[in-house]
Design an enzyme around this catalytic site. Structure first.
Site, PDB file in Angstrom:
ATOM      1  N   TYR A 192      52.187 -70.680  19.624  1.00  0.00           N
ATOM      2  CA  TYR A 192      53.588 -70.601  19.210  1.00  0.00           C
ATOM      3  C   TYR A 192      54.510 -70.542  20.424  1.00  0.00           C
ATOM      4  CZ  TYR A 192      57.449 -69.951  16.053  1.00  0.00           C
ATOM      5  OH  TYR A 192      58.601 -70.163  15.345  1.00  0.00           O
ATOM      6  N   GLU A 225      60.598 -64.568  15.704  1.00  0.00           N
ATOM      7  CA  GLU A 225      59.535 -65.509  15.345  1.00  0.00           C
ATOM      8  C   GLU A 225      58.189 -65.141  15.974  1.00  0.00           C
ATOM      9  OE1 GLU A 225      60.901 -69.432  16.825  1.00  0.00           O
ATOM     10  OE2 GLU A 225      62.227 -68.269  18.094  1.00  0.00           O
ATOM     11  N   LYS A 266      53.067 -84.629  17.972  1.00  0.00           N
ATOM     12  CA  LYS A 266      53.328 -83.324  17.360  1.00  0.00           C
ATOM     13  C   LYS A 266      53.639 -83.418  15.875  1.00  0.00           C
ATOM     14  CE  LYS A 266      56.314 -79.434  17.024  1.00  0.00           C
ATOM     15  NZ  LYS A 266      55.259 -78.424  16.959  1.00  0.00           N
TER      16      LYS A 266
HETATM   17  P1  IOT Z   1      53.911 -75.457  15.659  1.00  0.00           P
HETATM   18  O1  IOT Z   1      54.098 -75.766  17.081  1.00  0.00           O
HETATM   19  O2  IOT Z   1      53.460 -76.559  14.747  1.00  0.00           O
HETATM   20  O3  IOT Z   1      52.948 -74.238  15.415  1.00  0.00           O
HETATM   21  C1  IOT Z   1      53.018 -73.081  16.189  1.00  0.00           C
HETATM   22  C2  IOT Z   1      51.604 -72.528  16.350  1.00  0.00           C
HETATM   23  O4  IOT Z   1      51.094 -72.102  15.069  1.00  0.00           O
HETATM   24  C3  IOT Z   1      50.562 -73.527  16.839  1.00  0.00           C
HETATM   25  O5  IOT Z   1      50.578 -73.671  18.239  1.00  0.00           O
HETATM   26  C4  IOT Z   1      49.277 -72.919  16.330  1.00  0.00           C
HETATM   27  O6  IOT Z   1      48.818 -71.857  17.152  1.00  0.00           O
HETATM   28  C5  IOT Z   1      49.693 -72.364  14.986  1.00  0.00           C
HETATM   29  N1  IOT Z   1      49.453 -73.320  13.902  1.00  0.00           N
HETATM   30  C6  IOT Z   1      50.241 -74.351  13.533  1.00  0.00           C
HETATM   31  N2  IOT Z   1      49.728 -75.018  12.472  1.00  0.00           N
HETATM   32  C7  IOT Z   1      48.569 -74.389  12.162  1.00  0.00           C
HETATM   33  C8  IOT Z   1      47.554 -74.579  11.154  1.00  0.00           C
HETATM   34  N3  IOT Z   1      47.655 -75.545  10.251  1.00  0.00           N
HETATM   35  N4  IOT Z   1      46.502 -73.738  11.135  1.00  0.00           N
HETATM   36  C9  IOT Z   1      46.403 -72.757  12.046  1.00  0.00           C
HETATM   37  N5  IOT Z   1      47.325 -72.518  12.992  1.00  0.00           N
HETATM   38  C10 IOT Z   1      48.390 -73.320  13.061  1.00  0.00           C
HETATM   39  C11 IOT Z   1      57.575 -74.448  15.074  1.00  0.00           C
HETATM   40  C12 IOT Z   1      56.480 -75.434  15.078  1.00  0.00           C
HETATM   41  O7  IOT Z   1      56.642 -76.626  15.130  1.00  0.00           O
HETATM   42  O8  IOT Z   1      55.257 -74.826  15.089  1.00  0.00           O
HETATM   43  N6  IOT Z   1      57.500 -73.603  16.196  1.00  0.00           N
HETATM   44  C13 IOT Z   1      57.981 -74.140  17.447  1.00  0.00           C
HETATM   45  C14 IOT Z   1      59.457 -74.009  17.671  1.00  0.00           C
HETATM   46  C15 IOT Z   1      60.116 -72.764  17.303  1.00  0.00           C
HETATM   47  C16 IOT Z   1      61.602 -73.014  17.298  1.00  0.00           C
HETATM   48  N7  IOT Z   1      62.260 -71.798  17.570  1.00  0.00           N
HETATM   49  C17 IOT Z   1      63.405 -71.700  18.258  1.00  0.00           C
HETATM   50  N8  IOT Z   1      64.062 -72.767  18.672  1.00  0.00           N
HETATM   51  N9  IOT Z   1      63.839 -70.500  18.529  1.00  0.00           N
HETATM   52  C18 IOT Z   1      57.174 -73.530  18.594  1.00  0.00           C
HETATM   53  O9  IOT Z   1      57.607 -73.648  19.739  1.00  0.00           O
HETATM   54  O10 IOT Z   1      56.097 -73.026  18.336  1.00  0.00           O
HETATM   55 MG    MG Z   2      53.636 -76.224  18.861  1.00  0.00          MG
END
Ligand code: IOT
Ligand code: MG
Length: 486
Positions: free
Chosen positions: A332, A367, A428
């Site tokens: 994250y 978050e 992504k």
């Molecule tokens: P994303 O980057 O898809 O997911 C964040 C984390 O959640 C992944 O790196 C992984 O560890 C876990 N994860 C995601 N999908 C799964 C899954 N299906 N099963 C298990 N673990 C999973 C949103 C996003 O796209 O998440 N988060 C962004 C941006 C945050 C925006 N916030 C802001 N501008 N203040 C991020 O950077 O993580």
């Molecule tokens: Mg990510």
């Protein structure tokens, strides 16, 4: 007595992979104890009712830790530090055997408030000394901290709901800030700000530096657990963390979530197999997925619909993880300093502008808060928001973040030798997209008669009603109330 001691030992063992304190609700200063503590986080609880730093402390800690003292200073530290060796060097001491709280006190003796500028960690703390009460968060505010001062008594808690339960209006301590309360007066001191400048670095040096910093961040987060868990989507962010965790610990457990609206199972399986992780897949139906919204608002104490859509699938996953409390690493936050959410932005000036905005607006979104996994007893930690990794990534010139049409270029290059080629190239897919959370929630609202142009407003309204009931009003997410109407 014997059974109490055995109980304490048993609990300490059960939670050995987790920080000794994972949350608190405290009142510092003379006055009658008001209200009861409320937490979404679960875990063993201990009562505090003693003098420290010259004033009375009363309240509840989640964990097996205690109030730690050094002469006239007393401290409760929730969470953990990731730069223990550096701190040892600064102090000129061998820090083996000292707790993280002991280290903060040792730094405090030497640097006073300046100690807080030396910490790289995931923590919130309360300290009392000579009539001053100091409440502080880490650079990312990754452990939310709330305070309310009433009649010279400082009420402070890691979850706002505990302060609402006392009839207080909680104020959130900003990220990278210490709030000092003296005779009821408050003063905020900044301990960290995101870098505003950008550095031009040779590509090969940037790649090596990132690999090294992220490696240290993962290693520091694995200490005390031989088999940490990584929540793995199969994207580059969590795959890099998985590869480093497997290397640091000689193995890792990985877990992926899928729903009937979508999954990334094949991509995650490929990475798990590649690094030899012990892999698990968890499936959730779309109706139970949306039921997780109440648990997510309860844990994160926010109403922003976009952020809730990122967090909801993780909450669904954490609540379905069986067995004893786990230490969980995530990918994250990587997309914030790398501009990953803006994967289609080609213009480097625009990319830098959006990431500057993101770095100026994360505070208060919660978050990365521990209660997301803490509602199921687990501890989560986020290596990309390690202070050293984050500072490096934010300040890197944008041409290394996007290069030759590839997003997150420097990260992909840094893990080319540790991951399958298709993982390194993989485009992504946000967690809210891959899990179908956004589409499922939207569909539910459309079915309830919300016009297509009003979906975001309806999501915000629904989240606000949940916040009012669960955070302000003291309700529980297991009590089913329809939040769709209204
Ligand atoms: P994303 O980057 O898809 O997911 C964040 C984390 O959640 C992944 O790196 C992984 O560890 C876990 N994860 C995601 N999908 C799964 C899954 N299906 N099963 C298990 N673990 C999973 C949103 C996003 O796209 O998440 N988060 C962004 C941006 C945050 C925006 N916030 C802001 N501008 N203040 C991020 O950077 O993580
Ligand atoms: Mg990510």
């Amino acid at each position: 007595m014997i059974s109490a001691a055995t109980d304490a030992a048993r609990l300490a063992e059960r939670y050995a992979a987790l920080p000794p304190v994972r949350g608190f609700a405290l009142q510092l200063g003379a006055g009658p104890a008001v209200g009861s503590s409320r937490f979404a986080q679960v875990g063993e609880r201990s009562r505090l009712d003693e003098m420290g730093g010259g004033i009375p402390w009363a309240g509840t800690l989640i964990g097996h830790g205690t109030l730690v003292r050094d002469g006239g200073t007393a401290l409760v530290l929730t969470g953990e530090l990731y730069n223990r060796a550096d701190i040892g060097r600064a102090l000129g001491d061998n820090v083996t055997g000292l707790s993280d709280a002991d280290l903060v006190l040792a730094l405090w003796r030497r640097y006073d408030l300046g100690a807080l500028r030396l910490l790289n960690g995931r923590y919130a703390l309360v300290l009392a000394e000579g009539g001053r009460v100091v409440t502080a968060t880490d650079h990312a505010g990754s452990v939310p901290l709330y305070i309310a001062v009433r009649a010279e008594v400082v009420h402070t808690a890691t979850e706002a709901k505990s302060l609402y339960a006392k009839g207080c209006s909680p104020q959130q301590v900003p990220a990278g800030t210490a709030v000092v309360v003296h005779h009821g007066m408050q003063r905020a001191i900044s301990t960290w700000l995101p870098p505003q400048g950008r550095r031009i670095v040779r590509p090969d040096e940037a790649i090596a530096d990132l690999r090294d910093r992220l490696g240290h961040a993962v290693h520091a987060r694995c200490v005390g657990d031989a088999r940490p868990t990584v929540v793995l989507s199969g994207g580059i962010d969590s795959s890099a963390v998985t590869a480093l965790t497997a290397a640091a610990c000689g193995g890792a457990r990985t877990v992926s979530l899928g729903t009937d609206a979508g999954d990334e199972f094949a991509a995650a399986r490929l990475v798990a197999r590649h690094v030899g992780a012990d892999h698990e897949e968890i499936n959730v139906g779309s109706a139970p997925l949306i039921d997780e919204l109440a648990w997510t608002v309860w844990a994160a104490e926010i109403t922003d619909p976009d952020v809730l859509e990122y967090l909801l699938p993780l909450v669904a996953l954490y609540r379905r993880l069986g067995g004893p409390p786990r230490r969980i690493l995530t990918g994250y936050g990587a997309d914030i300093p790398l501009g990953g959410m803006h994967r289609d932005t080609d213009d480097l000036g625009k990319l830098d502008a959006v990431l500057t905005t993101d770095m100026a607006s994360y505070d208060g979104l919660n978050e990365m808060c521990p209660s997301l996994s803490g509602i199921a007893g687990h501890w989560s930690t986020h290596p990309y928001w390690d202070r050293d990794v984050l500072e490096f990534l934010v300040s890197l010139e944008p041409g290394l973040k996007r290069r030759g049409g590839t997003d997150k270029w420097v990260l992909r290059e840094a893990f080319r030798d540790l991951l399958p080629a298709s993982t390194v190239r993989r485009r992504k897919l946000g967690i809210h997209e891959g899990s179908g959370t956004t589409s499922t929630w939207t569909r539910e609202l459309l079915a309830a008669g919300v016009p297509a142009g009003r979906i975001r407003d309806a999501k915000l309204a629904q989240a606000t009603r949940l916040h009012q009931r669960l955070v302000v009003g003291g309700g529980h997410p297991a009590d089913r109330v329809s939040e769709l109407a209204g």
